[in-house]
Design a protein around this motif. Structure first.
Motif, mmCIF file in Angstrom:
data_model
loop_
_atom_site.group_PDB
_atom_site.id
_atom_site.type_symbol
_atom_site.label_atom_id
_atom_site.label_comp_id
_atom_site.label_asym_id
_atom_site.label_seq_id
_atom_site.Cartn_x
_atom_site.Cartn_y
_atom_site.Cartn_z
ATOM 1 N N SER A 33 -5.648 -8.436 -3.507
ATOM 2 C CA SER A 33 -4.593 -9.303 -2.995
ATOM 3 C C SER A 33 -4.647 -10.603 -3.774
ATOM 4 C CB SER A 33 -4.773 -9.556 -1.495
ATOM 5 O OG SER A 33 -3.596 -10.123 -0.950
ATOM 6 N N ALA A 34 -3.718 -11.502 -3.464
ATOM 7 C CA ALA A 34 -3.635 -12.751 -4.230
ATOM 8 C C ALA A 34 -4.748 -13.726 -3.867
ATOM 9 C CB ALA A 34 -2.273 -13.403 -4.027
ATOM 10 N N THR A 35 -5.292 -13.624 -2.643
ATOM 11 C CA THR A 35 -6.350 -14.525 -2.199
ATOM 12 C C THR A 35 -7.445 -13.735 -1.496
ATOM 13 O OG1 THR A 35 -5.438 -14.954 0.014
ATOM 14 C CG2 THR A 35 -4.623 -16.338 -1.809
ATOM 15 N N PHE A 36 -8.619 -14.316 -1.453
ATOM 16 C CA PHE A 36 -9.739 -13.685 -0.768
ATOM 17 C C PHE A 36 -9.440 -13.497 0.712
ATOM 18 C CE2 PHE A 36 -13.663 -14.237 1.732
ATOM 19 C CZ PHE A 36 -14.343 -13.098 1.335
ATOM 20 N N GLU A 37 -8.805 -14.483 1.331
ATOM 21 C CA GLU A 37 -8.499 -14.398 2.757
ATOM 22 C C GLU A 37 -7.581 -13.211 3.046
ATOM 23 O OE1 GLU A 37 -8.411 -17.175 0.927
ATOM 24 O OE2 GLU A 37 -10.228 -18.091 1.764
ATOM 25 N N GLU A 38 -6.564 -13.030 2.212
ATOM 26 C CA GLU A 38 -5.676 -11.883 2.396
ATOM 27 C C GLU A 38 -6.431 -10.570 2.163
ATOM 28 O OE1 GLU A 38 -1.345 -13.799 1.070
ATOM 29 O OE2 GLU A 38 -2.411 -12.429 -0.280
ATOM 30 N N GLY A 39 -7.255 -10.543 1.127
ATOM 31 C CA GLY A 39 -8.022 -9.332 0.845
ATOM 32 C C GLY A 39 -8.944 -8.956 1.990
ATOM 33 N N ARG A 40 -9.598 -9.954 2.572
ATOM 34 C CA ARG A 40 -10.476 -9.687 3.708
ATOM 35 C C ARG A 40 -9.687 -9.125 4.879
ATOM 36 N NH1 ARG A 40 -14.271 -14.506 5.339
ATOM 37 N NH2 ARG A 40 -12.244 -15.512 5.642
ATOM 38 N N ARG A 41 -8.489 -9.638 5.099
ATOM 39 C CA ARG A 41 -7.642 -9.115 6.193
ATOM 40 C C ARG A 41 -7.339 -7.628 5.962
ATOM 41 N NH1 ARG A 41 -2.754 -10.303 9.111
ATOM 42 N NH2 ARG A 41 -2.478 -8.462 10.417
ATOM 43 N N LEU A 42 -7.059 -7.257 4.725
ATOM 44 C CA LEU A 42 -6.756 -5.861 4.439
ATOM 45 C C LEU A 42 -7.967 -4.967 4.692
ATOM 46 C CD1 LEU A 42 -4.683 -6.194 1.138
ATOM 47 C CD2 LEU A 42 -3.813 -5.717 3.435
ATOM 48 N N VAL A 43 -9.131 -5.400 4.232
ATOM 49 C CA VAL A 43 -10.350 -4.605 4.422
ATOM 50 C C VAL A 43 -10.666 -4.470 5.908
ATOM 51 C CG1 VAL A 43 -12.840 -4.567 4.020
ATOM 52 C CG2 VAL A 43 -11.287 -5.142 2.147
ATOM 53 N N GLU A 44 -10.513 -5.547 6.652
ATOM 54 C CA GLU A 44 -10.770 -5.503 8.095
ATOM 55 C C GLU A 44 -9.759 -4.621 8.817
ATOM 56 O OE1 GLU A 44 -10.745 -9.615 9.118
ATOM 57 O OE2 GLU A 44 -12.846 -9.952 8.539
ATOM 58 N N GLU A 45 -8.500 -4.696 8.393
ATOM 59 C CA GLU A 45 -7.450 -3.868 9.003
ATOM 60 C C GLU A 45 -7.748 -2.384 8.788
ATOM 61 O OE1 GLU A 45 -3.839 -3.524 11.206
ATOM 62 O OE2 GLU A 45 -4.858 -5.374 10.612
ATOM 63 N N ALA A 46 -8.132 -2.032 7.565
ATOM 64 C CA ALA A 46 -8.458 -0.635 7.272
ATOM 65 C C ALA A 46 -9.644 -0.170 8.116
ATOM 66 C CB ALA A 46 -8.763 -0.478 5.782
ATOM 67 N N ARG A 47 -10.662 -1.005 8.193
ATOM 68 C CA ARG A 47 -11.864 -0.632 8.954
ATOM 69 C C ARG A 47 -11.528 -0.448 10.434
ATOM 70 N NH1 ARG A 47 -15.028 -4.459 7.187
ATOM 71 N NH2 ARG A 47 -15.822 -3.167 5.488
ATOM 72 N N ALA A 48 -10.724 -1.332 10.986
ATOM 73 C CA ALA A 48 -10.374 -1.256 12.403
ATOM 74 C C ALA A 48 -9.565 -0.005 12.722
ATOM 75 C CB ALA A 48 -9.585 -2.510 12.810
ATOM 76 N N ARG A 49 -8.806 0.470 11.763
ATOM 77 C CA ARG A 49 -7.948 1.640 11.982
ATOM 78 C C ARG A 49 -8.589 2.948 11.510
ATOM 79 N NH1 ARG A 49 -2.579 0.434 13.156
ATOM 80 N NH2 ARG A 49 -2.112 -1.805 13.199
ATOM 81 N N GLY A 50 -9.817 2.875 10.995
ATOM 82 C CA GLY A 50 -10.474 4.087 10.516
ATOM 83 C C GLY A 50 -9.840 4.658 9.266
ATOM 84 N N LEU A 51 -9.283 3.777 8.428
ATOM 85 C CA LEU A 51 -8.613 4.186 7.199
ATOM 86 C C LEU A 51 -9.423 3.728 5.984
ATOM 87 C CD1 LEU A 51 -5.002 3.116 8.242
ATOM 88 C CD2 LEU A 51 -5.849 5.478 8.080
ATOM 89 N N LEU A 52 -9.150 4.347 4.855
ATOM 90 C CA LEU A 52 -9.796 3.936 3.610
ATOM 91 C C LEU A 52 -8.858 3.039 2.816
ATOM 92 C CD1 LEU A 52 -11.563 7.180 2.303
ATOM 93 C CD2 LEU A 52 -12.475 5.351 3.746
ATOM 94 N N ILE A 53 -9.440 2.039 2.167
ATOM 95 C CA ILE A 53 -8.702 1.204 1.238
ATOM 96 C C ILE A 53 -9.520 1.082 -0.036
ATOM 97 C CG2 ILE A 53 -9.630 -0.957 2.191
ATOM 98 C CD1 ILE A 53 -6.881 -2.230 1.491
ATOM 99 N N GLY A 54 -8.848 1.209 -1.157
ATOM 100 C CA GLY A 54 -9.501 1.095 -2.451
ATOM 101 C C GLY A 54 -8.619 0.331 -3.404
ATOM 102 N N SER A 55 -9.186 -0.017 -4.553
ATOM 103 C CA SER A 55 -8.442 -0.842 -5.495
ATOM 104 C C SER A 55 -8.890 -0.566 -6.925
ATOM 105 C CB SER A 55 -8.646 -2.327 -5.172
ATOM 106 O OG SER A 55 -7.993 -3.157 -6.111
#
Length: 382
Positions: free
Chosen positions: A102-124
């Motif tokens: 993502s464009a910022t660390f804060e946004e990136g952390r939100r994405l990683v946390e969102e994936a973890r909370a939903r039991g989904l995988l995120i990669g880059s």
């Protein structure tokens, strides 16, 4: 006896620009993944890409609503990465995105946390470290061929974009620059080989206040302003103790420095451009002459790109194939959101340290990918 058929993860591609051609072309070599649809703000572009690869062109809302599509491959511009990936996660889709996360660390952390909370995988991306050179170099380090890594250099140096890109304006504004644009390849490779970073020091400057555009296009013959550093010299301290000097610059016409060199207590290791998957790795044991190893015969090492006259290895989609395997095996993908988030934090720390002159400490999180051996690499092709 019938051969076992691997389950396939069905992919929707968002963003049909130039990079999508490599991803979609390479998908055919990986049995575990299958692109089924694509979307773009320009429907004509999406239609053309869909016709080229025999998939469907959809609007993004249609893609999110489709029960057929399990994973969104986000190939949009960096400023759109957060919104597109977040919508995909909220729709219950796994996500793999082009760099940066993502464009910022804060946004990136939100994405990683969102994936973890939903039991989904995120990669880059980048997933280039999974190629032949990255695997061979890591094997040499982990088997002790150069001992404990103490120091090293990484050089990403060139003359910028204005001589070939029709509109290079973005590259010279905040959010662009050599650190954010090319840094992910170098930093991801280094974290793969050495583990996480714990401290950053840097200095930053720019050779010019304006850049003259010589590339063909609407801006040819005009000058564009430079509002972000174009030369950044960084000292990276890794949690395991290695100290690596990383120079990222678009102010260099020519240089003779190897892209990456690592020096340990028993020898040295040289790596080629980490933007590619293959190339020659050089090893010197205890000061002996360099011994060059061409990785072309290893999995994901053959020169295959461009298609008409190959001069490099390009296996983009490898990270998604590993993610598909991770879903089956119940593990973290190697080109993970955790890895990409750490690299994004390091890049932000580099820019902050370059601006303030103050060292930046980083939490050395558990993000080093698990080792990727030849058996596992070949398995992705079977």
């Amino acid at each position: 006896m019938l051969k076992d058929v691997k389950p396939q993860i069905r992919i929707g591609v968002v963003g049909c620009g130039n990079i999508s051609q490599a991803y979609l072309h390479n998908a055919a070599m990986f049995p575990a993944i299958r692109p089924v649809a694509c979307a773009d703000l320009n429907r004509n572009v999406a239609d053309a890409r869909a016709d080229e690869f025999g998939i469907r062109a959809l609007d993004y809302d249609e893609m999110l609503a489709s029960s057929e599509i399990e994973l969104i491959l986000n190939l949009t511009v960096p400023t759109a990465h957060f919104d597109i990936s977040l919508q995909a996660l909220q729709a219950g889709k796994h996500v793999f995105t082009e760099k940066p996360l993502s464009a910022t660390f804060e946004e990136g952390r939100r994405l990683v946390e969102e994936a973890r909370a939903r039991g989904l995988l995120i990669g880059s991306a980048p997933d280039t470290f999974l190629g032949a050179t990255g695997r061979y170099a890591r094997q040499q380090i982990e088997t002790g061929r150069i001992g404990r890594v103490v120091a090293g250099t990484a050089f990403m140096m060139g003359r910028g974009m204005e001589h070939w890109h029709p509109d290079p304006t973005f590259y010279y504004q905040p959010g662009g620059g050599p650190v954010l644009d090319m840094g992910p390849y170098y930093l991801t490779m280094l974290v793969n080989l050495l583990g996480p970073v714990r401290r950053v020091q840097a200095m930053a400057t720019s050779a010019y206040t304006e850049r003259f555009v010589s590339a063909e296009g609407p801006l040819k013959g005009t000058s564009i302003p430079v509002n972000t550093p174009t030369t950044v010299a960084t000292l990276l301290e890794f949690d395991k103790g290695a100290q690596i000097t990383f120079v990222a610059s678009w102010d260099i016409y020519r240089h003779s420095g190897r892209q990456i060199e690592l020096h340990g207590t028993e020898g040295s290791l040289g790596l080629p451009d980490p933007d590619n998957f293959s190339g020659v790795v050089s090893l010197s044991r205890l000061g002996a002459p360099w011994q060059d190893v061409d990785t072309a015969n290893m999995a994901f090492g053959a020169l295959n790109w461009p298609l008409d006259a190959p001069d490099r290895g390009n296996y983009r989609m490898l990270g998604l194939a590993d993610m598909a395997e991770a879903l089956v095996e119940g593990r973290r993908p190697r080109a993970s959101g955790d890895l990409a988030l750490h690299v994004l934090e390091v890049m932000q720390a580099i820019l902050s340290a370059g601006e303030t002159g103050e060292a930046v400490n980083i939490d050395p999180v558990d993000c080093q990918p698990s080792a990727f051996d030849e058996i596992e690499a070949e398995k992705l092709l079977a």
